[in-house]
Design a protein around this motif. Structure first.
Motif, PDB file in Angstrom:
ATOM      1  N   SER A 266     -58.025  76.186  28.730  1.00  0.00           N
ATOM      2  CA  SER A 266     -58.135  75.262  27.211  1.00  0.00           C
ATOM      3  C   SER A 266     -58.758  73.834  27.279  1.00  0.00           C
ATOM      4  O   SER A 266     -58.749  73.193  26.336  1.00  0.00           O
ATOM      5  CB  SER A 266     -56.873  75.246  26.560  1.00  0.00           C
ATOM      6  N   GLN A 268     -57.760  71.578  29.321  1.00  0.00           N
ATOM      7  CA  GLN A 268     -57.006  70.496  29.529  1.00  0.00           C
ATOM      8  C   GLN A 268     -56.988  70.218  30.863  1.00  0.00           C
ATOM      9  O   GLN A 268     -57.011  71.180  31.804  1.00  0.00           O
ATOM     10  CB  GLN A 268     -55.418  71.023  29.027  1.00  0.00           C
ATOM     11  N   TYR A 275     -58.003  66.115  27.783  1.00  0.00           N
ATOM     12  CA  TYR A 275     -59.138  67.255  27.792  1.00  0.00           C
ATOM     13  C   TYR A 275     -60.397  66.727  28.445  1.00  0.00           C
ATOM     14  O   TYR A 275     -60.474  65.232  28.494  1.00  0.00           O
ATOM     15  CB  TYR A 275     -59.521  67.627  26.414  1.00  0.00           C
ATOM     16  N   ALA A 306     -64.838  74.046  21.266  1.00  0.00           N
ATOM     17  CA  ALA A 306     -63.502  74.635  21.614  1.00  0.00           C
ATOM     18  C   ALA A 306     -62.368  73.883  21.832  1.00  0.00           C
ATOM     19  O   ALA A 306     -61.448  73.992  21.075  1.00  0.00           O
ATOM     20  CB  ALA A 306     -63.647  75.428  23.078  1.00  0.00           C
ATOM     21  N   VAL A 307     -62.761  72.509  22.459  1.00  0.00           N
ATOM     22  CA  VAL A 307     -61.783  71.480  22.548  1.00  0.00           C
ATOM     23  C   VAL A 307     -61.161  70.997  21.193  1.00  0.00           C
ATOM     24  O   VAL A 307     -59.748  70.789  20.825  1.00  0.00           O
ATOM     25  CB  VAL A 307     -62.031  70.363  23.288  1.00  0.00           C
ATOM     26  N   ASP A 309     -61.144  72.780  18.532  1.00  0.00           N
ATOM     27  CA  ASP A 309     -60.389  73.881  17.761  1.00  0.00           C
ATOM     28  C   ASP A 309     -59.101  73.858  18.536  1.00  0.00           C
ATOM     29  O   ASP A 309     -57.920  74.004  17.862  1.00  0.00           O
ATOM     30  CB  ASP A 309     -61.092  75.133  18.177  1.00  0.00           C
ATOM     31  N   ASN A 310     -58.903  73.546  19.867  1.00  0.00           N
ATOM     32  CA  ASN A 310     -57.763  73.703  20.484  1.00  0.00           C
ATOM     33  C   ASN A 310     -56.518  72.585  20.042  1.00  0.00           C
ATOM     34  O   ASN A 310     -55.391  72.891  19.700  1.00  0.00           O
ATOM     35  CB  ASN A 310     -57.812  73.584  22.217  1.00  0.00           C
ATOM     36  N   GLU A 315     -56.790  78.430  19.126  1.00  0.00           N
ATOM     37  CA  GLU A 315     -56.612  78.795  20.656  1.00  0.00           C
ATOM     38  C   GLU A 315     -58.086  79.215  20.982  1.00  0.00           C
ATOM     39  O   GLU A 315     -58.258  80.435  20.759  1.00  0.00           O
ATOM     40  CB  GLU A 315     -55.431  79.623  21.114  1.00  0.00           C
ATOM     41  N   ILE A 316     -58.761  78.579  21.666  1.00  0.00           N
ATOM     42  CA  ILE A 316     -60.096  79.068  22.221  1.00  0.00           C
ATOM     43  C   ILE A 316     -60.199  78.919  23.909  1.00  0.00           C
ATOM     44  O   ILE A 316     -60.001  77.789  24.104  1.00  0.00           O
ATOM     45  CB  ILE A 316     -61.414  78.229  21.462  1.00  0.00           C
ATOM     46  N   LYS A 317     -60.196  80.183  24.401  1.00  0.00           N
ATOM     47  CA  LYS A 317     -60.454  80.006  25.995  1.00  0.00           C
ATOM     48  C   LYS A 317     -61.823  79.597  26.321  1.00  0.00           C
ATOM     49  O   LYS A 317     -62.804  80.054  25.782  1.00  0.00           O
ATOM     50  CB  LYS A 317     -59.826  81.376  26.481  1.00  0.00           C
TER      51      LYS A 317
END
Ligand code: FAD
Length: 443
Positions: A266, A268, A275, A306-307, A309-310, A315-317
């Motif tokens: 993620s 992180q 992040y 993605a970050v 969004d997270n 949740e975006i991997k």
């Protein structure tokens, strides 16, 4: 939420904009230690040939616009110098005043990028030496050339940045020597493919010195390990970049074996509220399944999205990448994706592979701008899994490589390429495209 971002260019600015799209209420503060946010790193070399002129065009946004259009606070010339993870605060150094202050955060995004490597070789201080990372660098470089009426310049390093700098300086009329320690430039291409670029550079009057690294410098001279002496008035150092991970390291965050900031799927770090994205992290490699260094704008901007969004609960991997990239060298274009024989051998990947390798015209032969296109594709045996491809020619190489990259992303085999239905009319290509031919030859 209050979100603080370190770094205001490719990753940082993209994350800020996406965060704002998610929430109008969040407080978003972006710190940039340099004088500009959101500039086009990739277009920097083109200012040297005046293709992009004036330098101001390189800067796409400014703090005033960020505030007015997005309500994002962008603070330039302000460097985050420490992270207090316990109290969730960053310490900021203001370059203009010399003062420091603290700013709290709920979530912190690190997008500090990567910095050019400058080896501390003997005599380096006897020659004006430049690197290219930001707008200030490229202005400084060009001003030095113009103010000192420089004629001879040595570019050290035959990677993308070195080649683009050499090409643009040559276009501007300077005497350029390009020194590359390996036997070839541009490692995303295999040695036999890259000969086209070696010839193009030489044909355009760039003195290309391969296979001998720089040993040291003497006044107005670069001395190679071979003993060869290159008289020069200045040097541009472009031998690679290193993740700018010191801030994260000093804050006790975990580092990867490559020296990048370690992140999970993620993005992180080991601190859930911090992040990291962009050139400062490693990416997942689509083909090897390993972590890899890949300093490209696409992965940085996708991670930024993605970050954001997270942080906002979607949740975006982390996606996997394989290094699709392109370069122009005078009238020739090159593009590549995935693995090549250099990488497979150097990393001892132990893959069983075969290759197709051919030269075909990129358009119907009777069209005036039809040109030979050099194409190479590697595929795994016996599965047919495509491992990578390279294309060099005067025409649309990126189109062919983009098709291959898309096929690879969706796990197509080399045999599937035969049946791809691609656009055709004489000004664009041939009825059976080069990509189709790769499939025919492999079958
Ligand atoms: P950057 O965009 O470099 O942004 C990081 C910013 O963080 C920097 O401006 C830095 O000053 C700032 N910063 C660092 N530490 C701090 C701190 N402590 N406090 C405040 N600010 C800080 N990629 C491609 O895909 N295609 C190309 O054609 C291409 N060409 C390129 C040409 C050149 C000359 C260069 C230099 C790069 C090129 N790249 C290209 C690479 C691409 O620009 C990077 O992959 C991308 O910019 C990475 O984004 P980032 O946010 O990680 O880092």
């Amino acid at each position: 939420k209050k979100i603080v971002i370190v770094g205001g260019v490719a990753g940082g600015a993209s994350a800020a904009a996406r965060l704002r799209r998610h929430s109008e209420k969040d407080q978003i503060i972006m710190f940039e230690k340099g004088p500009h946010v959101s500039f086009s790193n990739c277009a920097l070399p083109y200012h040297l040939s005046r293709t992009v002129e004036p330098a101001g065009k390189l800067v796409l946004m400014n703090p005033e616009k960020f505030l007015k259009q997005y309500n994002i606070i962008a603070r330039v010339n302000e460097e985050v110098v420490a992270i207090d993870r316990t109290n969730k605060k960053v310490k900021v150094y203001q370059h203009s005043t010399g003062k420091t202050y603290e700013e709290s955060y709920d979530k912190l995004i690190l997008s500090p990028g990567a910095k050019p490597i400058v080896p501390q070789l003997e005599g380096l201080d006897t020659i004006p030496t430049f690197t290219v990372r930001n707008v200030a660098d490229i202005i400084k470089l060009r001003s030095h050339i113009e103010q000192n009426k420089v004629k001879t310049i040595t570019v050290i390093g035959g990677g993308y940045i070195g080649i683009e700098v050499a090409e643009n300086l040559r276009e501007a009329g300077y005497d350029i020597t390009l020194v590359e320690g390996e036997k070839q430039i541009l490692r995303p291409f295999d040695e036999e493919m890259v000969q086209v670029f070696h010839k193009v550079l030489t044909d355009h009057g760039v003195q290309l010195l391969l296979g001998s690294p720089v040993s040291h410098f003497e006044a107005r001279t670069v001395i190679l390990a071979s003993g060869e002496k290159i008289p020069t008035e200045m040097v541009v150092m472009a031998i690679g970049v290193r993740p700018e991970s010191k801030l994260a390291q000093e804050a006790g965050l975990e580092m990867s074996p490559t020296g990048a900031i370690a992140v999970n799927e993620s993005y992180q770090t080991i601190d859930d509220d911090i992040y990291a994205i962009g050139d400062a992290i490693d990416v997942n490699h689509l083909l090897t399944g390993e972590k890899a260094r890949l300093t490209l704008a696409g992965p940085a901007q996708k991670a930024a999205r993605a970050v954001a969004d997270n942080i906002n609960g979607i949740e975006i991997k982390a996606s996997a990448y394989m290094g699709s990239s392109a370069i122009k060298v005078f009238e020739y274009n090159g593009a590549s994706t995935g693995l090549n024989e250099n990488i497979i051998k150097a990393q001892k990947l132990g893959l069983y592979y075969d290759k197709v390798h051919f030269i075909l015209n990129d358009k119907v032969g009777i069209m005036p701008d039809s040109n030979p296109l050099h194409f190479k594709l590697l595929f795994e045996v016996p599965t047919g899994r495509i491992l990578g491809a390279q294309a060099i020619g005067k025409g649309d190489v990126d189109k062919r490589i983009d098709v291959i990259a898309t096929a690879m992303k969706f796990n197509a085999t080399v045999y599937d390429l035969k049946d791809l239905e691609l656009c055709y009319a004489p000004p664009f290509g041939t009825a059976k495209d080069i990509v189709n031919y790769a499939g025919y030859i492999a079958s």
